[in-house]
Design an enzyme around this catalytic site. Structure first.
Site, PDB file in Angstrom:
ATOM      1  N   GLU A  60      44.539  38.451  34.093  1.00 32.01           N
ATOM      2  CA  GLU A  60      45.830  39.034  33.725  1.00 32.01           C
ATOM      3  C   GLU A  60      46.430  38.345  32.512  1.00 32.01           C
ATOM      4  O   GLU A  60      47.187  38.951  31.750  1.00 32.01           O
ATOM      5  CB  GLU A  60      46.795  38.954  34.908  1.00 32.01           C
ATOM      6  CG  GLU A  60      48.063  39.772  34.751  1.00 32.01           C
ATOM      7  CD  GLU A  60      47.820  41.270  34.678  1.00 32.01           C
ATOM      8  OE1 GLU A  60      48.709  41.986  34.162  1.00 32.01           O
ATOM      9  OE2 GLU A  60      46.751  41.732  35.128  1.00 32.01           O
ATOM     10  N   HIS A  93      42.214  43.188  29.207  1.00 28.39           N
ATOM     11  CA  HIS A  93      41.241  42.976  30.283  1.00 28.39           C
ATOM     12  C   HIS A  93      39.820  43.239  29.785  1.00 28.39           C
ATOM     13  O   HIS A  93      38.885  42.481  30.070  1.00 28.39           O
ATOM     14  CB  HIS A  93      41.536  43.930  31.446  1.00 28.39           C
ATOM     15  CG  HIS A  93      42.700  43.548  32.297  1.00 28.39           C
ATOM     16  ND1 HIS A  93      42.772  42.344  32.963  1.00 28.39           N
ATOM     17  CD2 HIS A  93      43.839  44.225  32.623  1.00 28.39           C
ATOM     18  CE1 HIS A  93      43.901  42.284  33.658  1.00 28.39           C
ATOM     19  NE2 HIS A  93      44.568  43.414  33.462  1.00 28.39           N
ATOM     20  N   HIS A 128      47.312  46.743  27.136  1.00 24.30           N
ATOM     21  CA  HIS A 128      47.203  45.893  28.323  1.00 24.30           C
ATOM     22  C   HIS A 128      45.775  45.943  28.888  1.00 24.30           C
ATOM     23  O   HIS A 128      45.145  44.898  29.110  1.00 24.30           O
ATOM     24  CB  HIS A 128      48.205  46.384  29.376  1.00 24.30           C
ATOM     25  CG  HIS A 128      48.185  45.616  30.652  1.00 24.30           C
ATOM     26  ND1 HIS A 128      49.107  44.638  30.959  1.00 24.30           N
ATOM     27  CD2 HIS A 128      47.356  45.672  31.738  1.00 24.30           C
ATOM     28  CE1 HIS A 128      48.849  44.127  32.151  1.00 24.30           C
ATOM     29  NE2 HIS A 128      47.788  44.745  32.651  1.00 24.30           N
ATOM     30  N   GLU A 129      45.280  47.154  29.111  1.00 28.46           N
ATOM     31  CA  GLU A 129      43.936  47.282  29.670  1.00 28.46           C
ATOM     32  C   GLU A 129      42.872  46.832  28.675  1.00 28.46           C
ATOM     33  O   GLU A 129      41.804  46.344  29.067  1.00 28.46           O
ATOM     34  CB  GLU A 129      43.684  48.720  30.122  1.00 28.46           C
ATOM     35  CG  GLU A 129      44.662  49.245  31.172  1.00 28.46           C
ATOM     36  CD  GLU A 129      44.789  48.348  32.398  1.00 28.46           C
ATOM     37  OE1 GLU A 129      43.818  47.627  32.714  1.00 28.46           O
ATOM     38  OE2 GLU A 129      45.862  48.361  33.034  1.00 28.46           O
TER      39      GLU A 129
END
EC number: 3.4.17.19
Length: 501
Positions: A293, A267, A263-264
């Site tokens: 996001e 980003h 997830h990170e």
């Protein structure tokens, strides 16, 4: 005009560096800083905010922007210089509305609040941080009042998602909820998926090594980043050459560290993909919270929880944890990581119920800002919404109102809508990528992510905030924001998983 533009960029570069110094202090506070440093860190961050705010509201910036107005109009709309002036003007006009002393005071308070939240969550005691949150609510309302608005939450939302308002978001979320609830209900009526294979003992060191290998293969550049542990995973940037991510590890659930790392990484891939020509300018950041996001959710869910992804990585996972997965088939593992189940924790929620978590927080924020809900009543209101909307609740504050860091590290309002906007946009961007590069699913199955990553860099990442979120969505996908690709993706994926008609 070129001399004036150069002078403007010099001011903007100093603001950029000051903000990144604050980000470095925040990163340290969330990773390695001993708790005894909290008070001093609050002073330091407050001072940095005061200096940065004074710099970005310097009258010289306003003068230069006025003098460059005619020059901006003479430039092509999509030129870098025109974008720098446009974004700088927006930021300046917003910043001058708020006194530097107020910003410094608020940031210092929020830094103190974060440390109290860490202790309150550990003690499972909301009352420890209640008075701090009440003060945060006051600051949030005061901040909003510096700007003209239809709804008190609008200025807070606009800071993260330019152009979005309560009037736009309420019906959008309402329509999405109406589409999702029947799908969740149909799945809930079936026998639950067995996910016990994910809840064995997974030593931290092996989890860490496997996660590093995965995110490196996805394209995360470790020459311009690093991975560390924290209480609440996040991505931060100190320059386009230093984009860092964090995760947390649970030895009784291997999905926590892995999927939060992916997830990170989503980003970080966005930030690492921004044109280096934008370094030191306000263009060197994502277009909006929702667009940002979209990339974390695209890589975490659409890619990272896909069958093709695990057709490549599952043999490697079995080799890493032979005792845990030797007798577990790929199909069983795939169903387990995509299990739909009402849950208490937003960051652990499946793709279908995740948005319900976000909408609860969005609604509670509006209730707090509008004065219809007192902070002291927030824990009970939280439990009631979880019972009515998701069908679960826990009397513990740690897994309830204290589970998210957002309200204890930032304003109340303006953060959570980006998560659902990101989910919607993740499918819209991926759908556009597939139209351009139909072989992407086969490449993912072979462990090759360069084509998808390249398409995203070419059509989204490189532009940073050169274009507004609405413009970049239209440029990259050919249409305005729409929920259709997202709903189609969910219906196809979970329809197959649960044999739904």
């Amino acid at each position: 005009m070129q001399d004036k533009l150069k002078e403007l960029k010099s001011y903007l570069s100093e603001v950029y560096d000051l903000n990144n110094i604050s980000a470095l202090l925040n990163w340290d506070q969330n990773t390695f800083m001993p708790k005894g440093g909290a008070t001093a860190r609050g002073r330091q961050l407050g001072l940095m905010e005061k200096i940065a705010h004074e710099k970005k509201t310097d009258r010289e910036i306003g003068r230069l922007l006025d003098e460059l107005a005619s020059y901006e109009k003479s430039l092509p709309v999509d030129s870098q210089d025109a974008a720098v002036i446009r974004v700088a003007r927006r930021q300046y006009e917003k910043a001058v509305q708020v006194p530097a002393s107020f910003m410094a005071e608020m940031v210092s308070h929020l830094t103190d609040t974060y440390q109290v939240w860490v202790e309150a969550r550990s003690a499972n005691d909301f009352t420890k941080v209640q008075s701090y949150l009440e003060k945060t609510l006051d600051y949030s309302r005061q901040y909003a009042e510096y700007f003209p608005h239809e709804h008190i939450a609008d200025p807070l939302i606009d800071d993260s998602d330019e152009g979005m308002t309560v009037e736009v978001l309420r019906p959008l979320f309402s329509d999405l909820r109406k589409q999702l609830v029947p799908l969740v209900k149909a799945i809930a009526e079936q026998d639950p998926v067995d996910d016990s294979c994910l809840k064995k003992h997974f030593p931290e060191q092996e989890q860490w090594k496997f996660g590093l290998d995965v995110i490196r293969q996805l394209g995360y550049d470790f020459d311009r980043g690093r991975l560390d542990k924290t209480h609440h995973p996040f991505m931060t940037k100190f320059s386009l050459g230093d984009v860092r991510i964090t995760t947390r590890v649970k030895e009784n659930n291997m999905t926590e560290a892995l999927f939060s790392s992916i997830h990170e990484t989503g980003h970080a891939l966005y930030e690492q993909g921004i044109s280096m020509n934008f370094e030191g300018t306000p263009l060197a950041q994502g277009a909006s919270s929702g667009v940002h996001e979209s990339q974390s959710r695209l890589w975490e869910n659409i890619v990272g929880r896909s069958y093709g992804f695990w057709k490549h990585f599952y043999p490697k996972l079995q080799a890493t944890f032979p005792e845990q997965f030797r007798r577990v088939s790929l199909d069983t593992f795939y169903r387990a990581i995509n299990k739909v189940e009402p849950s208490l924790i937003r960051t652990d929620a499946d793709e279908l119920t995740y948005n319900l978590h976000v909408m609860i927080r969005f609604d509670l924020e509006l209730d707090l800002l509008e004065g219809r809900l007192a902070v002291k009543d927030l824990p009970e209101a939280w439990r009631e919404r979880y019972k009515s909307d998701i069908g679960v609740f826990d009397p513990k504050d740690a897994d309830g109102v204290l589970q998210d860091v957002h309200w204890y590290f930032g304003n109340i309002g303006g953060a959570f809508q980006g998560y659902t906007l990101g989910n919607i946009l993740s499918a819209q961007f991926y759908d556009a990528a597939l139209r351009a590069k139909p072989n992407i699913p086969n490449q993912i199955q072979d462990g090759e992510f360069g084509v998808l990553h390249g398409w995203l860099k070419e059509n989204l990442y490189q532009y940073g905030s050169q274009y507004t979120a609405a413009d970049i969505v239209k440029r990259a996908t050919g249409s305005d924001l729409t929920v259709k690709p997202y709903l189609a993706y969910l219906q196809e994926k979970f329809g197959k998983l649960y044999s739904l008609k």
